[in-house]
Design a protein around this motif. Structure first.
Motif, PDB file in Angstrom:
ATOM      1  N   THR A 294       0.876  -1.159   0.000  1.00 46.61           N
ATOM      2  CA  THR A 294       0.000   0.000   0.000  1.00 46.61           C
ATOM      3  C   THR A 294       0.915   1.211   0.000  1.00 46.61           C
ATOM      4  OG1 THR A 294      -1.756  -1.129   1.194  1.00 46.61           O
ATOM      5  CG2 THR A 294      -1.746   1.277   1.310  1.00 46.61           C
ATOM      6  N   THR A 295       0.687   2.151  -0.910  1.00 44.56           N
ATOM      7  CA  THR A 295       1.584   3.303  -1.020  1.00 44.56           C
ATOM      8  C   THR A 295       0.838   4.600  -0.732  1.00 44.56           C
ATOM      9  OG1 THR A 295       1.199   3.490  -3.396  1.00 44.56           O
ATOM     10  CG2 THR A 295       3.080   2.164  -2.706  1.00 44.56           C
ATOM     11  N   PHE A 296       1.569   5.527  -0.130  1.00 42.49           N
ATOM     12  CA  PHE A 296       1.061   6.861   0.146  1.00 42.49           C
ATOM     13  C   PHE A 296       2.068   7.856  -0.407  1.00 42.49           C
ATOM     14  CE2 PHE A 296      -0.748   4.178   3.390  1.00 42.49           C
ATOM     15  CZ  PHE A 296      -2.069   4.596   3.440  1.00 42.49           C
ATOM     16  N   GLU A 297       1.587   8.855  -1.121  1.00 35.99           N
ATOM     17  CA  GLU A 297       2.449   9.902  -1.671  1.00 35.99           C
ATOM     18  C   GLU A 297       1.934  11.249  -1.185  1.00 35.99           C
ATOM     19  OE1 GLU A 297       3.319  11.974  -5.964  1.00 35.99           O
ATOM     20  OE2 GLU A 297       2.744   9.868  -5.940  1.00 35.99           O
ATOM     21  N   LEU A 298       2.811  11.995  -0.524  1.00 31.95           N
ATOM     22  CA  LEU A 298       2.470  13.329  -0.045  1.00 31.95           C
ATOM     23  C   LEU A 298       3.217  14.346  -0.896  1.00 31.95           C
ATOM     24  CD1 LEU A 298       2.838  12.748   3.785  1.00 31.95           C
ATOM     25  CD2 LEU A 298       0.716  12.951   2.509  1.00 31.95           C
ATOM     26  N   THR A 299       2.503  15.342  -1.406  1.00 27.99           N
ATOM     27  CA  THR A 299       3.106  16.416  -2.194  1.00 27.99           C
ATOM     28  C   THR A 299       2.850  17.728  -1.469  1.00 27.99           C
ATOM     29  OG1 THR A 299       2.593  15.200  -4.219  1.00 27.99           O
ATOM     30  CG2 THR A 299       3.140  17.521  -4.457  1.00 27.99           C
ATOM     31  N   GLY A 300       3.879  18.560  -1.396  1.00 27.90           N
ATOM     32  CA  GLY A 300       3.722  19.857  -0.747  1.00 27.90           C
ATOM     33  C   GLY A 300       3.541  19.753   0.746  1.00 27.90           C
ATOM     34  N   LEU A 301       4.333  18.893   1.389  1.00 28.09           N
ATOM     35  CA  LEU A 301       4.244  18.718   2.834  1.00 28.09           C
ATOM     36  C   LEU A 301       4.820  19.943   3.535  1.00 28.09           C
ATOM     37  CD1 LEU A 301       3.557  16.743   5.145  1.00 28.09           C
ATOM     38  CD2 LEU A 301       5.925  15.966   5.014  1.00 28.09           C
TER      39      LEU A 301
END
Length: 91
Positions: free
Chosen positions: A58-65
């Motif tokens: 399961t993958t999570f991608e955060l942009t602009g943290l």
């Protein structure tokens, strides 16, 4: 748009748990002496392979943290942060 049944989740302007994210991120880069006041992400994408949970990640991608942090000092060690004011945003 949320397509949970297909395992594709996309969210924008997400407020995250600053304590959880901060403790992992800050510890990983050697900044464990800081507290997180606020933690937001412009975008969060999750890919959940419902039919293959044991075989695929399961993958999570955060942009602009964005983390807003303060140093932990003896003078503020017992203070509770995140009261929700402009100077102390809610976590």
């Amino acid at each position: 748009k949320v397509a949970v049944l297909r395992g594709k989740i996309k969210l924008e302007n997400v407020q995250l748990d600053g304590d959880l994210i901060g403790s992992h991120v800050l510890s990983a880069i050697g900044l464990s002496g800081f507290a997180v006041l606020s933690c937001t992400a412009e975008k969060l994408r999750a890919n959940i392979p419902w039919g293959k949970l044991e075989k695929e990640p399961t993958t999570f991608e955060l942009t602009g943290l964005q983390l807003i942090c303060v140093p932990l000092l003896p003078s503020n060690a017992t203070r509770i942060f995140g009261s929700g004011t402009k100077l102390d945003p809610k976590c």
